[in-house]
Motif scaffolding. Structure first.
Motif, PDB file in Angstrom:
ATOM      1  N   ASP A  84       0.825  -1.207   0.000  1.00  0.00           N
ATOM      2  CA  ASP A  84       0.000   0.000   0.000  1.00  0.00           C
ATOM      3  C   ASP A  84       0.862   1.261   0.000  1.00  0.00           C
ATOM      4  N   VAL A  85       1.913   1.255   0.798  1.00  0.00           N
ATOM      5  CA  VAL A  85       2.790   2.427   0.869  1.00  0.00           C
ATOM      6  C   VAL A  85       3.546   2.599  -0.461  1.00  0.00           C
ATOM      7  N   GLN A  86       3.983   1.497  -1.062  1.00  0.00           N
ATOM      8  CA  GLN A  86       4.637   1.596  -2.378  1.00  0.00           C
ATOM      9  C   GLN A  86       3.686   2.185  -3.408  1.00  0.00           C
ATOM     10  N   ARG A  87       2.434   1.741  -3.370  1.00  0.00           N
ATOM     11  CA  ARG A  87       1.428   2.253  -4.298  1.00  0.00           C
ATOM     12  C   ARG A  87       1.205   3.748  -4.057  1.00  0.00           C
ATOM     13  N   MET A  88       1.159   4.135  -2.782  1.00  0.00           N
ATOM     14  CA  MET A  88       0.974   5.541  -2.441  1.00  0.00           C
ATOM     15  C   MET A  88       2.119   6.376  -3.011  1.00  0.00           C
ATOM     16  N   PHE A  89       3.351   5.927  -2.816  1.00  0.00           N
ATOM     17  CA  PHE A  89       4.504   6.681  -3.318  1.00  0.00           C
ATOM     18  C   PHE A  89       4.499   6.745  -4.842  1.00  0.00           C
ATOM     19  N   LYS A  90       4.116   5.676  -5.485  1.00  0.00           N
ATOM     20  CA  LYS A  90       4.078   5.666  -6.949  1.00  0.00           C
ATOM     21  C   LYS A  90       3.091   6.715  -7.470  1.00  0.00           C
ATOM     22  N   VAL A  92       1.737   9.434  -5.565  1.00  0.00           N
ATOM     23  CA  VAL A  92       1.783  10.756  -4.958  1.00  0.00           C
ATOM     24  C   VAL A  92       3.142  11.440  -5.097  1.00  0.00           C
ATOM     25  N   ASP A  93       4.221  10.673  -5.124  1.00  0.00           N
ATOM     26  CA  ASP A  93       5.561  11.251  -5.242  1.00  0.00           C
ATOM     27  C   ASP A  93       5.804  11.654  -6.695  1.00  0.00           C
ATOM     28  N   ILE A  94       5.216  12.760  -7.067  1.00  0.00           N
ATOM     29  CA  ILE A  94       5.210  13.213  -8.453  1.00  0.00           C
ATOM     30  C   ILE A  94       6.617  13.485  -8.980  1.00  0.00           C
ATOM     31  N   ASP A  95       7.458  14.097  -8.166  1.00  0.00           N
ATOM     32  CA  ASP A  95       8.810  14.443  -8.621  1.00  0.00           C
ATOM     33  C   ASP A  95       9.828  13.316  -8.408  1.00  0.00           C
ATOM     34  N   ARG A  96       9.359  12.180  -7.912  1.00  0.00           N
ATOM     35  CA  ARG A  96      10.177  10.959  -7.735  1.00  0.00           C
ATOM     36  C   ARG A  96      11.433  11.191  -6.883  1.00  0.00           C
ATOM     37  N   THR A  97      11.272  11.941  -5.779  1.00  0.00           N
ATOM     38  CA  THR A  97      12.378  12.185  -4.857  1.00  0.00           C
ATOM     39  C   THR A  97      12.431  11.138  -3.744  1.00  0.00           C
ATOM     40  N   LYS A  98      11.505  10.201  -3.762  1.00  0.00           N
ATOM     41  CA  LYS A  98      11.361   9.175  -2.721  1.00  0.00           C
ATOM     42  C   LYS A  98      10.924   9.788  -1.396  1.00  0.00           C
ATOM     43  N   LYS A  99      10.363  10.988  -1.487  1.00  0.00           N
ATOM     44  CA  LYS A  99       9.746  11.672  -0.358  1.00  0.00           C
ATOM     45  C   LYS A  99       8.509  12.376  -0.896  1.00  0.00           C
ATOM     46  N   ILE A 100       7.491  12.481  -0.053  1.00  0.00           N
ATOM     47  CA  ILE A 100       6.252  13.138  -0.465  1.00  0.00           C
ATOM     48  C   ILE A 100       6.172  14.484   0.249  1.00  0.00           C
ATOM     49  N   SER A 101       6.101  15.546  -0.535  1.00  0.00           N
ATOM     50  CA  SER A 101       5.967  16.881   0.049  1.00  0.00           C
ATOM     51  C   SER A 101       4.501  17.127   0.396  1.00  0.00           C
ATOM     52  N   ALA A 102       4.270  18.133   1.222  1.00  0.00           N
ATOM     53  CA  ALA A 102       2.899  18.495   1.589  1.00  0.00           C
ATOM     54  C   ALA A 102       2.110  18.901   0.345  1.00  0.00           C
ATOM     55  N   ASP A 103       2.751  19.628  -0.558  1.00  0.00           N
ATOM     56  CA  ASP A 103       2.073  20.060  -1.787  1.00  0.00           C
ATOM     57  C   ASP A 103       1.638  18.866  -2.623  1.00  0.00           C
ATOM     58  N   GLU A 104       2.519  17.887  -2.789  1.00  0.00           N
ATOM     59  CA  GLU A 104       2.166  16.693  -3.563  1.00  0.00           C
ATOM     60  C   GLU A 104       1.007  15.955  -2.897  1.00  0.00           C
ATOM     61  N   PHE A 105       1.115  15.749  -1.595  1.00  0.00           N
ATOM     62  CA  PHE A 105       0.109  15.006  -0.847  1.00  0.00           C
ATOM     63  C   PHE A 105      -1.269  15.655  -0.969  1.00  0.00           C
ATOM     64  N   VAL A 106      -1.326  16.940  -0.689  1.00  0.00           N
ATOM     65  CA  VAL A 106      -2.607  17.654  -0.716  1.00  0.00           C
ATOM     66  C   VAL A 106      -3.152  17.745  -2.143  1.00  0.00           C
ATOM     67  N   ALA A 107      -2.302  18.029  -3.112  1.00  0.00           N
ATOM     68  CA  ALA A 107      -2.763  18.167  -4.494  1.00  0.00           C
ATOM     69  C   ALA A 107      -3.344  16.869  -5.035  1.00  0.00           C
ATOM     70  N   VAL A 108      -2.617  15.774  -4.862  1.00  0.00           N
ATOM     71  CA  VAL A 108      -3.072  14.493  -5.416  1.00  0.00           C
ATOM     72  C   VAL A 108      -4.362  14.040  -4.739  1.00  0.00           C
ATOM     73  N   TYR A 109      -4.381  14.031  -3.416  1.00  0.00           N
ATOM     74  CA  TYR A 109      -5.576  13.540  -2.725  1.00  0.00           C
ATOM     75  C   TYR A 109      -6.766  14.485  -2.862  1.00  0.00           C
ATOM     76  N   SER A 110      -6.538  15.786  -2.965  1.00  0.00           N
ATOM     77  CA  SER A 110      -7.649  16.721  -3.213  1.00  0.00           C
ATOM     78  C   SER A 110      -8.301  16.425  -4.553  1.00  0.00           C
ATOM     79  N   ASN A 111      -7.465  16.159  -5.553  1.00  0.00           N
ATOM     80  CA  ASN A 111      -7.993  15.854  -6.884  1.00  0.00           C
ATOM     81  C   ASN A 111      -8.690  14.511  -6.947  1.00  0.00           C
TER      82      ASN A 111
END
Length: 157
Positions: A84-90, A92-111
């Motif tokens: 599940d976490v791998q799927r989430m990173f795939k 939500v981690d739009i810029d592929r930094t292996k970290k999820i920023s607040a902007d990525e998290f909020v943008a993806v899940y809001s949409n």
């Protein structure tokens, strides 16, 4: 399993048909409310408060959220959480930094959540399905400010 709901929701956004999701346009959750709740959840997951979610932070959060489902040494559920976490990173981690920023998290899940036109109750249920019980809204104790007026300390200037 919980993040499969995320993929279904994304399909809903494009097709508009999914019998598992209820739509209530007259009582729709506002985008501001969705974003605020997602920011709260991000803050809970980001335990070191550096503004990014690591794979380890996400894994620990989901494990904690599903603690009541895990038996001692339950490797099957642990493997599911990892997937599940791998799927989430795939997703939500739009810029592929292996970290999820607040902007990525909020943008993806809001949409994902906003187009579903969920009411408040259904939105909270979907958050709990996706992220586990640890996303329950915190109850903030009410302050009795009228009974305890603000007192100004004498300060020398």
């Amino acid at each position: 399993q919980s993040f499969l709901l995320l993929e279904k929701a994304m399909g809903l956004c494009s097709s508009g048909h999914n019998s598992e999701v209820k739509c209530h346009p007259e009582r729709r959750v506002k985008i501001r409310t969705i974003r605020e709740r997602l920011e709260e959840i991000f803050a809970k997951i980001d335990t070191d408060k550096d503004g990014e979610i690591t794979f380890l932070e996400a894994t620990k959060f989901i494990e904690h959220s599903r603690r009541n489902l895990m038996g001692k040494g339950d490797s099957g559920l642990h493997a599911q959480i990892q997937a599940d976490v791998q799927r989430m990173f795939k997703m939500v981690d739009i810029d592929r930094t292996k970290k999820i920023s607040a902007d990525e998290f909020v943008a993806v899940y809001s949409n994902i959540f906003y187009p579903q036109q969920l009411n408040s109750t259904d939105f909270e249920k979907e958050l709990k399905k996706m992220f586990g019980r640890a996303v329950n809204k915190a109850v903030i104790p009410r302050r009795h400010s009228a009974m305890q007026p603000y007192t100004h300390r004498n300060q020398s200037i």
